[in-house]
Design a protein around this motif. Structure first.
Motif: not given
Length: 136
Positions: A12, A14-15, A17-18, A117
């Motif tokens: 993922r 998003t993970i 990037e977080s 987040v």
């Protein structure tokens, strides 16, 4: 967290990037490697694409791509050179059977990510404190 390397095994974006964002926001500069699956992770840890230094910490979602995450965790725990790695499971699964299976493989922590987040940042802040306290 000076000179620490971390391998994130998760597909993922998003993970990833977080986690990168957290490290940047808190001016933490680990070497962060990412692998989308078990094959990539093993290649980075012991195969043709071996990274140096070998990560001391692995973040893995045991529920990604079927049973691949649990298989990777089993492989790490049975490998003579990799079995001492700190493995943290990060997952949005609520499966108690997966949680118990991971805990039985001596993971360092099971982190549910069924939140936003800000909560993820709080979680990594605590992990950063932990990583700074222990001797790797």
């Amino acid at each position: 967290m000076a000179n620490i390397s971390i391998l994130l095994v998760d597909d993922r974006v998003t993970i990833l990037e977080s986690i990168k964002g957290f490290f940047s926001d808190f001016e933490i500069k680990p070497t962060l490697y990412s692998a989308c699956n078990e094959d990539e992770a093993l290649s980075m840890l012991e195969g043709s694409c071996k990274v140096f230094p070998v990560p001391k910490i692995v973040l893995i979602d045991v529920n990604r791509t079927k049973d691949e995450g649990m298989h990777l965790l089993n492989t790490l725990r049975s490998h003579p050179d990799l079995k001492s790695m700190l493995v943290f499971v990060i997952t949005n699964s609520v499966s108690q059977s997966n949680k118990l299976a991971a805990l039985n493989l001596n993971i360092a922590g099971y982190i549910p990510i069924t939140f936003g987040v800000q909560e993820l940042n709080n979680c990594f802040s605590v992990l950063n404190d932990y990583w700074n306290i222990i001797e790797l």
